[in-house]
Enzyme design. Structure first.
Site: not given
Lengths: 175, 586
Positions: B50, B112-113, B162, B476
């Site tokens: 993502e 969950f999640q 949802k 760097m």
């Protein structure tokens, strides 16, 4: 310098967190913050007391304005305003102290809002100096608990505005 | 007819003109993907992580000016977008991030999640909202696009439980948005613009210092006009490159920490700075107290908080760069008369600075110099490619040596400095412009931070070219360790892994390698001619440093041009402060 800033915000969840998060995220300090509903139920008014030089205060007001849910920001310190704070002070009172507690309350026009054989709970409203003074006088008696609302403030109506309104009202009456 | 929340969402996206959605499915956003399955007008790009998807959306947005759209699931899907969101916030990139959320009944239950994504992203989005009722969905999406793209653009996140995307309601798309607490100012104050014109007419040593805001407001033509009618030279910030033609005689190059000597000297010695869509970032100003001591400052910016933040402006103008510049040019043209462009000696002085310390490197016969690769990329692409970069030395060398003539052709992570940004951003830019050449210049450190997206590039047959400036170090970091930490290279050496050619092949892409100077051009040509994604691994000088440089905390005129002590072993063990002659104090 200390500033009192009025912030009119949308009455939505998360707005308080946006405002307080802005202060913590950018390292501005909040001395007190109070928030409550207004006449319009979709809008809330916050009073924030903060500290900073001109540049910081300018950033604070601009950053507040930038938040999508903020409707209006007014730095009251630039104007004439009235400020008040309320404190509830619960003190221990031995028999010999009860008279002194009442005397202090009386001098400052505070109210006793709860009384038990060993305690008084005193309600006091006023500007910060007055509340600090009461607390200092009550401290020797033994303060058990103390809660302060944080300051709220409102701009004084400008004389010109008042005059203009009176003028208008007179005209309406004379018609 | 009633539509489900998912159908409403997709319908809204189409009405907003969205063509591509960078997405990753998961438990709670499956109803949305189910609608997308039949959708012909929206391209769904399946990223591999993502964060990659969010950078793709950023690349898409930066290449087009249109908002990039990301669709991910709840919990980890959403938290993976956070780096991209912060990046977009720092660089004012318009994004609409759609995150799935557990059903409203379960919110707060550690389901969950589940993650408090609106809470997590509150300080790093321009706005975010949890939609709790399907009847509010269309309005929320409309507002999200409006807020993301108006004023100073930025990321907006919409959290979609949802049950909300499953619920049905009548669909009605609002044609207008009005948000009483949000009204960006576009038109600049007339009086202030007149003041600005006066300042410009009076100035003897003026400089225009423009940034990404010029690109956001599509004001590159107005900027060019201002510079040409007044003959004021232009320096650009890292974010602004492309807003003024890189090959223009009045262009000074980039300013700031790794900017050109003559750009920084012009700023330092100027008597007027016209700042447009730039915010006096610390990488630009160096030590603020000594920044441009004699300059009056005109500051044009759409974000009032940018003005007086780091530098006080004498003439602040809040407004859209395009509108303000147009008005300013108008006034200058009518009232300028003979006073316009009368600063020949100033331009001559700048030419002298340019000769004094040009951008330079010494290309030997064998070891490839990183700057040489950038030069060759510029030649091979005829300056016409869309370049994305990652973060570090290669980014600065790209900014120095590639000349960007067109707006929106240089895409990199400026404010946040996100390693791993460049490659997914290139994918996003390629989706936006399928027929243009997109080259990602990356370091060997950053490229592996989102290398999984090579699978995306292969799957969608994207001809994205990756040029890795491979010095086997976090270059760097190593440079700073050499200069400021006695050459103690703590955790900056990365070694030989991975083998980028084999890595490319494992993903089904083409892998090429150049280890000597003579191979650079052939590898480039072969890479650019190949179809599909290509990794070109340029193994360059391991200890080349990026100069000029303003050490952190130094003033803009205290530039360093070369390693502290070339005679000692590459300056190892030499602290910069101990050497005076490398430091120029003008």
């Amino acid at each position: 310098m200390q500033h009192i800033i009025s912030v009119l915000v949308e009455n939505k969840f998360g707005v308080l967190s946006r405002v307080s998060g802005l202060f913590s995220g950018r390292g501005f300090n909040i001395e007190s913050l109070s928030v409550g509903p207004t006449l319009d139920p979709t809008v809330s008014m916050m009073t924030i007391v903060t500290q900073g030089d001109d540049r910081i205060i300018e950033q604070i007001t601009k950053q507040l304005n930038k938040l999508v849910d903020v409707i209006k920001v007014v730095d009251l310190t630039e104007k004439e305003y009235v400020e008040r704070e309320t404190a509830l002070i619960k003190i221990n009172t031995r028999t010999e102290d009860r008279a002194e507690a009442l005397r202090v309350a009386d001098i400052f026009r505070a109210k006793i809002v709860d009384s038990t054989p060993n305690t008084y709970t005193i309600e006091i409203t006023g500007d910060v100096k007055k509340i600090d003074a009461v607390i200092n006088l009550l401290r020797p008696l033994g303060i058990k608990e103390l809660i302060r609302t944080g300051r709220i403030a409102i701009a004084r109506e400008e004389i010109k505005a008042v005059a203009a309104r009176e003028e208008k009202e007179r005209k309406v009456v004379s018609k | 007819m009633k539509l489900s929340g998912s159908q409403i969402l997709i319908e809204c996206l189409k009405r907003e003109g969205v063509k591509v959605v960078f997405a990753y499915p998961g438990g709670v956003n499956l109803p949305i993907f189910d609608v997308l399955y039949d959708e012909k007008d929206l391209q769904v790009v399946l990223c591999r992580h993502e964060q990659g998807g969010t950078h793709m959306a950023e690349g898409y947005a930066r290449a087009t000016g249109k908002p990039g759209v990301v669709l991910v699931t709840s919990g980890p899907g959403a938290t993976n977008t956070v780096t991209g969101i912060v990046d977009a916030y720092m660089d004012s990139t318009p994004l609409v991030v759609l995150t799935g959320q557990v059903p409203t009944k379960l919110i707060g239950n550690d389901a969950f999640q589940e993650a408090d994504v609106v809470g997590i992203t509150r300080p790093c989005t321009k706005y975010n909202i949890l939609v709790k009722d399907v009847n509010d969905l269309a309005q929320a999406i409309k507002e999200a696009f409006y807020i993301a793209t108006s004023g100073r653009p930025g990321p907006v996140l919409v959290d979609l439980p949802k049950d909300v995307v499953l619920a049905k309601t009548e669909f009605k798309y609002p044609d207008k948005v009005y948000i009483r607490s949000y009204s960006p100012v576009y038109k600049g104050n007339k009086w202030q613009i007149k003041q600005a014109a006066q300042e410009i007419l009076k100035a003897k040593k003026p400089v225009i210092y423009a940034g990404g805001g010029v690109l956001s407001s599509d004001a590159h033509q107005e900027l060019r006009e201002l510079s040409e009618i007044t003959q004021i030279p232009v320096t650009l910030t890292l974010m602004g490159l492309g807003a003024f033609p890189g090959t223009h005689p009045l262009f000074l190059g980039m300013l700031g920490m790794h900017g050109t000597y003559w750009a920084n000297m012009s700023i330092h010695n100027s008597d007027l700075i016209v700042a447009v869509g730039s915010r006096f970032d610390d990488r630009v100003t160096g030590r603020v107290a000594d920044f441009a001591p004699d300059a009056r400052i005109i500051h044009i910016d759409i974000d009032p908080t940018s003005i007086h933040k780091n530098m006080s402006a004498h003439v602040p103008i809040v407004g859209d760069a395009k509108l303000v510049l147009r008005e300013l040019n108008q006034i200058l043209r009518t009232s300028g008369n003979g006073n316009l462009g009368q600063h020949k000696s100033w331009l001559t002085q700048i030419e002298e600075w340019k000769k004094e310390h040009p951008l330079a490197y010494e290309q030997g016969e064998k070891i490839i110099k990183p700057q040489y690769v950038i030069d060759k990329i510029y030649e091979a692409t005829r300056g016409n490619a869309i370049i994305t970069t990652d973060v570090g030395q290669h980014q600065m060398w790209s900014a120095q040596f590639y000349k960007f003539d067109r707006p929106r052709t240089f895409i990199n992570s400026g404010g946040l400095g996100t390693m791993g940004y460049g490659f997914p951003a290139a994918i996003g830019a390629q989706f936006a412009h399928p027929n243009e050449l997109v080259v990602c210049i990356a370091g060997d450190g950053g490229i592996v931070m989102n290398i999984q997206e090579l699978a995306t590039a292969v799957q969608y047959k994207l001809p994205v070219k990756i040029a890795i400036i491979n010095n086997k170090y976090l270059g760097m970091v190593r440079q700073w360790q050499q200069l400021f930490f006695d050459g103690r290279y703590s955790s900056s050496y990365m070694g030989d892994s991975p083998d980028f050619v084999k890595l490319a092949e494992a993903f089904g892409a083409t892998g090429l390698r150049a280890t000597e100077v003579g191979e650079v051009e052939t590898v480039l040509q072969e890479g650019l001619d190949a179809t599909g994604p290509v990794i070109m691994d340029f193994q360059v000088d391991q200890e080349e440093n990026c100069y000029p440089m303003i050490p952190a905390g130094a003033a803009i005129n205290e530039m360093v041009f070369s390693d502290p002590d070339k005679s000692s072993k590459k300056g190892k063990g030499q602290k910069l402060e101990e050497r005076a002659d490398g430091v120029l104090t003008a």
